[in-house]
Scaffold this active site. Structure first.
Site, PDB file in Angstrom:
ATOM      1  N   HIS A  14       0.870  -1.193   0.000  1.00  0.00           N
ATOM      2  CA  HIS A  14       0.000   0.000   0.000  1.00  0.00           C
ATOM      3  C   HIS A  14       0.894   1.225   0.000  1.00  0.00           C
ATOM      4  O   HIS A  14       1.485   1.586   1.012  1.00  0.00           O
ATOM      5  CB  HIS A  14      -0.901   0.010   1.248  1.00  0.00           C
ATOM      6  CG  HIS A  14      -1.851   1.165   1.292  1.00  0.00           C
ATOM      7  ND1 HIS A  14      -3.181   1.002   1.592  1.00  0.00           N
ATOM      8  CD2 HIS A  14      -1.677   2.486   1.090  1.00  0.00           C
ATOM      9  CE1 HIS A  14      -3.788   2.182   1.569  1.00  0.00           C
ATOM     10  NE2 HIS A  14      -2.878   3.106   1.272  1.00  0.00           N
ATOM     11  N   HIS A  16       1.497   5.367  -1.640  1.00  0.00           N
ATOM     12  CA  HIS A  16       1.110   6.548  -2.422  1.00  0.00           C
ATOM     13  C   HIS A  16       2.372   7.151  -3.020  1.00  0.00           C
ATOM     14  O   HIS A  16       3.266   7.571  -2.285  1.00  0.00           O
ATOM     15  CB  HIS A  16       0.438   7.592  -1.529  1.00  0.00           C
ATOM     16  CG  HIS A  16      -0.844   7.109  -0.932  1.00  0.00           C
ATOM     17  ND1 HIS A  16      -2.063   7.275  -1.543  1.00  0.00           N
ATOM     18  CD2 HIS A  16      -1.084   6.422   0.212  1.00  0.00           C
ATOM     19  CE1 HIS A  16      -3.014   6.736  -0.798  1.00  0.00           C
ATOM     20  NE2 HIS A  16      -2.445   6.206   0.279  1.00  0.00           N
ATOM     21  N   LYS A 100      -9.317  -0.378  -5.768  1.00  0.00           N
ATOM     22  CA  LYS A 100      -9.355   0.261  -4.453  1.00  0.00           C
ATOM     23  C   LYS A 100     -10.718   0.887  -4.186  1.00  0.00           C
ATOM     24  O   LYS A 100     -11.227   1.657  -4.993  1.00  0.00           O
ATOM     25  CB  LYS A 100      -8.268   1.342  -4.400  1.00  0.00           C
ATOM     26  CG  LYS A 100      -8.277   2.181  -3.139  1.00  0.00           C
ATOM     27  CD  LYS A 100      -7.689   1.444  -1.955  1.00  0.00           C
ATOM     28  CE  LYS A 100      -7.897   2.190  -0.658  1.00  0.00           C
ATOM     29  NZ  LYS A 100      -6.690   2.495   0.065  1.00  0.00           N
ATOM     30  N   HIS A 137     -10.445   0.960   1.909  1.00  0.00           N
ATOM     31  CA  HIS A 137     -10.227   1.954   2.971  1.00  0.00           C
ATOM     32  C   HIS A 137     -11.410   1.799   3.926  1.00  0.00           C
ATOM     33  O   HIS A 137     -12.509   2.263   3.640  1.00  0.00           O
ATOM     34  CB  HIS A 137     -10.149   3.371   2.418  1.00  0.00           C
ATOM     35  CG  HIS A 137      -9.857   4.383   3.493  1.00  0.00           C
ATOM     36  ND1 HIS A 137      -8.651   5.036   3.601  1.00  0.00           N
ATOM     37  CD2 HIS A 137     -10.597   4.791   4.543  1.00  0.00           C
ATOM     38  CE1 HIS A 137      -8.678   5.823   4.665  1.00  0.00           C
ATOM     39  NE2 HIS A 137      -9.854   5.697   5.256  1.00  0.00           N
ATOM     40  N   HIS A 175      -4.525  -0.759   5.985  1.00  0.00           N
ATOM     41  CA  HIS A 175      -4.094   0.012   7.165  1.00  0.00           C
ATOM     42  C   HIS A 175      -5.039  -0.156   8.366  1.00  0.00           C
ATOM     43  O   HIS A 175      -5.642   0.804   8.825  1.00  0.00           O
ATOM     44  CB  HIS A 175      -3.898   1.499   6.823  1.00  0.00           C
ATOM     45  CG  HIS A 175      -4.952   2.127   5.942  1.00  0.00           C
ATOM     46  ND1 HIS A 175      -6.283   2.071   6.232  1.00  0.00           N
ATOM     47  CD2 HIS A 175      -4.851   2.819   4.790  1.00  0.00           C
ATOM     48  CE1 HIS A 175      -6.960   2.706   5.289  1.00  0.00           C
ATOM     49  NE2 HIS A 175      -6.096   3.166   4.404  1.00  0.00           N
ATOM     50  N   ASP A 248       1.444   2.618   3.517  1.00  0.00           N
ATOM     51  CA  ASP A 248       0.588   3.794   3.346  1.00  0.00           C
ATOM     52  C   ASP A 248       1.436   5.067   3.379  1.00  0.00           C
ATOM     53  O   ASP A 248       0.952   6.138   3.754  1.00  0.00           O
ATOM     54  CB  ASP A 248      -0.520   3.853   4.408  1.00  0.00           C
ATOM     55  CG  ASP A 248      -1.664   4.785   4.006  1.00  0.00           C
ATOM     56  OD1 ASP A 248      -1.708   5.209   2.835  1.00  0.00           O
ATOM     57  OD2 ASP A 248      -2.501   5.095   4.868  1.00  0.00           O
TER      58      ASP A 248
HETATM   59  O1  DOR Z   1      -3.383   9.341   5.827  1.00  0.00           O
HETATM   60  C1  DOR Z   1      -3.730   9.051   4.706  1.00  0.00           C
HETATM   61  N1  DOR Z   1      -3.199   9.645   3.615  1.00  0.00           N
HETATM   62  N2  DOR Z   1      -4.680   8.143   4.565  1.00  0.00           N
HETATM   63  C2  DOR Z   1      -5.216   7.855   3.375  1.00  0.00           C
HETATM   64  O2  DOR Z   1      -6.083   7.032   3.312  1.00  0.00           O
HETATM   65  C3  DOR Z   1      -4.800   8.607   2.161  1.00  0.00           C
HETATM   66  C4  DOR Z   1      -3.466   9.150   2.319  1.00  0.00           C
HETATM   67  C5  DOR Z   1      -3.102  10.156   1.249  1.00  0.00           C
HETATM   68  O3  DOR Z   1      -3.382   9.917   0.082  1.00  0.00           O
HETATM   69  O4  DOR Z   1      -2.525  11.174   1.598  1.00  0.00           O
HETATM   70 ZN    ZN Z   2      -3.432   5.049   1.683  1.00  0.00          ZN
END
Ligand code: DOR
Ligand code: ZN
Length: 345
Positions: A14, A16, A100, A137, A175, A248
């Site tokens: 997971h 980003h 997702k 999520h 998460h 995450d």
């Molecule tokens: O803390 C987070 N940041 N939780 C999420 O689900 C998305 C993520 C983000 O994209 O910044």
């Molecule tokens: Zn995330």
């Protein structure tokens, strides 16, 4: 005392990466330590079709530093307009590895998420048929549900009904932050697994709130009380097959974190493995680290284990980077609030 640990190359289930200059700045920090990662689709606009996922994948591969063999595993962002045949095609050509689900409004860039779950039933049926996992999520967004209860309520009101209606669906609860989620996963059939982040293994809400608000610890789902963290540490370290790493890691420019209304997300990628080695060592479970970071996730996603390895060494406390420079400005690196002694060599 163990001071050297060699394990199969880890994966991050997971992650980003964002896009453009931010992606170019943060990508090397994941590619350095991880072989593969499930790439979140919550760009603006979100990645909703197979063609968009393929194009995003090409941009990531083009930004990889020379010599890195990192493999981005792409996902689609589920909307009420997602086309089941597009999902099938993208999965069959291995462009995507998961879809997702963001409940609308749950977190960063989740406005296009799902409001009416009946509208995505056809897509979920197709996914069950072809064995494509749904990454979830797991938080409700109802204004009347307390933010600390949103995960537990989601399981009862949304996740369990979805799993009952589409019994063959493979689901990753992303998460997880509570013993409610941990219990639900342990007691479910083998088509349910969960990822756990670095910050939820190391911190609780006191770390975020006592003595002042620490915006760099603000993420979603929000940090919970200590007992939940302890449950998560047990889930990660006890050798169960159902729990695996999903960092995450969620970069935001520092000025958006240190703001009156701060963005959610912890940027953990550069130090994730050092943090985890510390957590597993404290739990007397260094021998289980490989399962959590390198084996369970690949097994759940039906992908081969890596044959390559990485080595961690224990020594004097590390000098931790404060931030990483990107073309979108500096991004503050997660500070675990304790010394770290393990480095990837
Ligand atoms: O803390 C987070 N940041 N939780 C999420 O689900 C998305 C993520 C983000 O994209 O910044
Ligand atoms: Zn995330």
């Amino acid at each position: 005392m163990t001071t050297r640990l060699t394990i199969r190359t880890p994966d991050d289930w997971h992650l980003h990466l964002r896009d453009g200059a931010m992606m170019e700045g943060v990508l090397p920090h994941s590619a350095r330590h991880f072989g593969r990662a499930i790439i979140m689709p919550n760009l603006v606009p979100p990645v909703v079709t197979g063609d968009q996922a393929a194009a995003y994948r090409d941009r990531i591969l083009a930004a990889l530093p020379e010599g890195e063999s990192f493999e981005p595993l792409m996902t689609l962002y589920l909307t009420e307009a997602t086309n089941a045949e597009d999902v099938r095609r993208a999965a069959e050509s291995e462009i995507i590895r998961a879809v997702k689900l963001y409940p609308a409004g749950a977190t960063t860039n989740s406005d296009s998420g799902v409001r009416d779950f009946d509208k995505v039933r056809g897509v979920l049926e197709t996914m069950a048929e072809i064995g494509l996992p749904l990454c979830v999520h797991g938080e409700v967004t109802d204004a009347d549900i307390d933010i600390f209860d949103r995960e537990a309520v989601f399981i009862e009101r949304v996740l369990d009904p979805i799993r009952r209606t589409t019994p063959g669906l493979r689901v990753v609860m992303e998460h997880i932050t509570t013993y409610h989620a941990e219990q639900y996963v342990r007691s479910a059939e083998e088509n349910l697994a969960a990822t756990i982040t670095v910050q939820h293994l190391m911190l609780d809400r006191n770390d975020m709130l006592v003595g002042g608000m620490r915006p760099h610890y603000y993420c979603l789902p929000i940090l919970k009380r200590r007992e939940h963290r302890e449950t998560l540490v047990r889930a990660a370290t006890d050798g169960s097959d159902r729990f695996f790493l999903g960092t995450d890691s969620a970069p935001h420019p520092t000025h958006k974190k240190e703001a009156e209304c701060c963005a959610a997300g912890c940027f953990t990628a550069p130090i994730a493995l050092s943090c985890l080695a510390e957590v597993f060592e404290a739990a007397g479970a260094l021998d289980k680290l490989e399962k959590f970071v390198s084996q369970n996730g690949a097994a759940f996603y039906g992908l081969p284990q890596h044959t390559s390895e990485i080595t961690l060494e224990k020594g004097a406390p590390l000098e931790l980077p404060n931030f990483v420079e990107t073309g979108s400005g500096p991004v503050t690196v997660f500070d675990p609030g304790q010394p770290l002694h393990w480095r990837v060599v």
